[in-house]
Motif scaffolding. Structure first.
Motif, PDB file in Angstrom:
ATOM      1  N   SER A  13     -12.543   4.061 -69.631  1.00  0.00           N
ATOM      2  CA  SER A  13     -13.638   3.447 -70.384  1.00  0.00           C
ATOM      3  C   SER A  13     -13.348   3.352 -71.883  1.00  0.00           C
ATOM      4  O   SER A  13     -13.715   2.368 -72.521  1.00  0.00           O
ATOM      5  CB  SER A  13     -14.952   4.189 -70.145  1.00  0.00           C
ATOM      6  OG  SER A  13     -14.834   5.548 -70.492  1.00  0.00           O
ATOM      7  N   TRP A  14     -12.648   4.340 -72.463  1.00  0.00           N
ATOM      8  CA  TRP A  14     -12.358   4.241 -73.889  1.00  0.00           C
ATOM      9  C   TRP A  14     -11.441   3.053 -74.157  1.00  0.00           C
ATOM     10  O   TRP A  14     -11.663   2.271 -75.088  1.00  0.00           O
ATOM     11  CB  TRP A  14     -11.740   5.530 -74.431  1.00  0.00           C
ATOM     12  CG  TRP A  14     -11.740   5.543 -75.933  1.00  0.00           C
ATOM     13  CD1 TRP A  14     -12.703   6.054 -76.740  1.00  0.00           C
ATOM     14  CD2 TRP A  14     -10.772   4.945 -76.795  1.00  0.00           C
ATOM     15  NE1 TRP A  14     -12.387   5.825 -78.060  1.00  0.00           N
ATOM     16  CE2 TRP A  14     -11.204   5.140 -78.118  1.00  0.00           C
ATOM     17  CE3 TRP A  14      -9.584   4.263 -76.588  1.00  0.00           C
ATOM     18  CZ2 TRP A  14     -10.486   4.689 -79.215  1.00  0.00           C
ATOM     19  CZ3 TRP A  14      -8.866   3.803 -77.683  1.00  0.00           C
ATOM     20  CH2 TRP A  14      -9.319   4.029 -78.981  1.00  0.00           C
ATOM     21  N   ALA A  15     -10.405   2.875 -73.342  1.00  0.00           N
ATOM     22  CA  ALA A  15      -9.487   1.745 -73.511  1.00  0.00           C
ATOM     23  C   ALA A  15     -10.224   0.424 -73.306  1.00  0.00           C
ATOM     24  O   ALA A  15      -9.968  -0.552 -74.025  1.00  0.00           O
ATOM     25  CB  ALA A  15      -8.318   1.860 -72.537  1.00  0.00           C
ATOM     26  N   ALA A  16     -11.139   0.394 -72.353  1.00  0.00           N
ATOM     27  CA  ALA A  16     -11.911  -0.832 -72.105  1.00  0.00           C
ATOM     28  C   ALA A  16     -12.773  -1.186 -73.312  1.00  0.00           C
ATOM     29  O   ALA A  16     -12.820  -2.349 -73.734  1.00  0.00           O
ATOM     30  CB  ALA A  16     -12.779  -0.661 -70.859  1.00  0.00           C
ATOM     31  N   ARG A  17     -13.467  -0.205 -73.905  1.00  0.00           N
ATOM     32  CA  ARG A  17     -14.293  -0.479 -75.086  1.00  0.00           C
ATOM     33  C   ARG A  17     -13.427  -0.919 -76.252  1.00  0.00           C
ATOM     34  O   ARG A  17     -13.749  -1.848 -76.973  1.00  0.00           O
ATOM     35  CB  ARG A  17     -15.106   0.753 -75.512  1.00  0.00           C
ATOM     36  CG  ARG A  17     -16.123   1.287 -74.551  1.00  0.00           C
ATOM     37  CD  ARG A  17     -17.120   0.254 -74.006  1.00  0.00           C
ATOM     38  NE  ARG A  17     -17.673   0.750 -72.774  1.00  0.00           N
ATOM     39  CZ  ARG A  17     -17.138   0.575 -71.557  1.00  0.00           C
ATOM     40  NH1 ARG A  17     -16.042  -0.135 -71.394  1.00  0.00           N
ATOM     41  NH2 ARG A  17     -17.697   1.071 -70.488  1.00  0.00           N
ATOM     42  N   TYR A  18     -12.301  -0.254 -76.451  1.00  0.00           N
ATOM     43  CA  TYR A  18     -11.384  -0.597 -77.542  1.00  0.00           C
ATOM     44  C   TYR A  18     -10.883  -2.033 -77.389  1.00  0.00           C
ATOM     45  O   TYR A  18     -10.656  -2.729 -78.369  1.00  0.00           O
ATOM     46  CB  TYR A  18     -10.211   0.388 -77.553  1.00  0.00           C
ATOM     47  CG  TYR A  18      -9.266   0.197 -78.708  1.00  0.00           C
ATOM     48  CD1 TYR A  18      -9.557   0.728 -79.960  1.00  0.00           C
ATOM     49  CD2 TYR A  18      -8.088  -0.513 -78.547  1.00  0.00           C
ATOM     50  CE1 TYR A  18      -8.696   0.548 -81.027  1.00  0.00           C
ATOM     51  CE2 TYR A  18      -7.220  -0.698 -79.613  1.00  0.00           C
ATOM     52  CZ  TYR A  18      -7.525  -0.168 -80.849  1.00  0.00           C
ATOM     53  OH  TYR A  18      -6.667  -0.352 -81.909  1.00  0.00           O
ATOM     54  N   SER A  19     -10.722  -2.461 -76.141  1.00  0.00           N
ATOM     55  CA  SER A  19     -10.238  -3.817 -75.847  1.00  0.00           C
ATOM     56  C   SER A  19     -11.339  -4.862 -75.855  1.00  0.00           C
ATOM     57  O   SER A  19     -11.095  -6.022 -75.553  1.00  0.00           O
ATOM     58  CB  SER A  19      -9.518  -3.822 -74.498  1.00  0.00           C
ATOM     59  OG  SER A  19      -8.402  -2.970 -74.543  1.00  0.00           O
ATOM     60  N   GLY A  20     -12.570  -4.446 -76.159  1.00  0.00           N
ATOM     61  CA  GLY A  20     -13.662  -5.396 -76.310  1.00  0.00           C
ATOM     62  C   GLY A  20     -14.614  -5.522 -75.142  1.00  0.00           C
ATOM     63  O   GLY A  20     -15.550  -6.312 -75.189  1.00  0.00           O
TER      64      GLY A  20
ATOM     65  N   GLY B 137     -17.746  -4.622 -72.930  1.00  0.00           N
ATOM     66  CA  GLY B 137     -19.030  -3.999 -73.226  1.00  0.00           C
ATOM     67  C   GLY B 137     -19.268  -2.768 -72.372  1.00  0.00           C
ATOM     68  O   GLY B 137     -18.614  -2.552 -71.365  1.00  0.00           O
ATOM     69  N   GLY B 138     -20.218  -1.959 -72.799  1.00  0.00           N
ATOM     70  CA  GLY B 138     -20.568  -0.770 -72.039  1.00  0.00           C
ATOM     71  C   GLY B 138     -20.989   0.360 -72.953  1.00  0.00           C
ATOM     72  O   GLY B 138     -20.981   0.240 -74.174  1.00  0.00           O
ATOM     73  N   ARG B 139     -21.342   1.466 -72.314  1.00  0.00           N
ATOM     74  CA  ARG B 139     -21.767   2.648 -73.061  1.00  0.00           C
ATOM     75  C   ARG B 139     -20.597   3.291 -73.788  1.00  0.00           C
ATOM     76  O   ARG B 139     -19.442   3.114 -73.412  1.00  0.00           O
ATOM     77  CB  ARG B 139     -22.376   3.681 -72.108  1.00  0.00           C
ATOM     78  CG  ARG B 139     -23.626   3.209 -71.426  1.00  0.00           C
ATOM     79  CD  ARG B 139     -24.221   4.290 -70.579  1.00  0.00           C
ATOM     80  NE  ARG B 139     -23.152   5.039 -69.895  1.00  0.00           N
ATOM     81  CZ  ARG B 139     -23.328   5.777 -68.842  1.00  0.00           C
ATOM     82  NH1 ARG B 139     -24.518   5.930 -68.326  1.00  0.00           N
ATOM     83  NH2 ARG B 139     -22.326   6.417 -68.271  1.00  0.00           N
TER      84      ARG B 139
END
Length: 109
Positions: free
Chosen positions: A27-34, A36-38
């Motif tokens: 999830s951290w990599a996903a948020r860093y990559s743009g 959305g999410g918590r």
């Protein structure tokens, strides 16, 4: 002063022998990559190489203290990383965002 998962983990993993590559996934990599999410509650780290598990554990605990969130590290050999076909975990990790952690080249590794 360094802060944030990439800076903190890069610092903590520098100097650990056998760390060939390091990535943040999940999830951290996903948020860093743009995506959305918590805000992620933890940071998932994948190490490619032969680093000692105890040293990686110590680095994860030190990073947790700096980041204020759980850090979990999973180590894979170069062969395991290269031949992920048929491994559901690795297929998922490789299909999702990965953020490479820069390991300080000047350190004795």
């Amino acid at each position: 002063m360094t802060y944030g998962p990439m800076a903190v983990l890069g610092e903590q993993l520098s100097g650990i022998a056998g760390v060939e590559e390091a990535y943040i996934y999940g999830s951290w990599a996903a948020r860093y990559s743009g995506e959305g999410g918590r805000v992620p509650n933890d940071v998932n780290v994948l190490i490619v190489g032969t680093a000692d598990e105890d040293e990686l554990y110590d680095a994860a605990r030190a990073a947790e203290g700096q980041l204020g969130r759980e850090v979990s590290i999973r180590r894979l050999s170069r062969t395991e990383w290269a031949s992920s076909e048929g491994d559901p975990f690795l297929e998922t990790v490789k299909a999702r965002p990965l953020v490479r952690i820069k390991i300080n080249e000047g350190e004795d590794r």
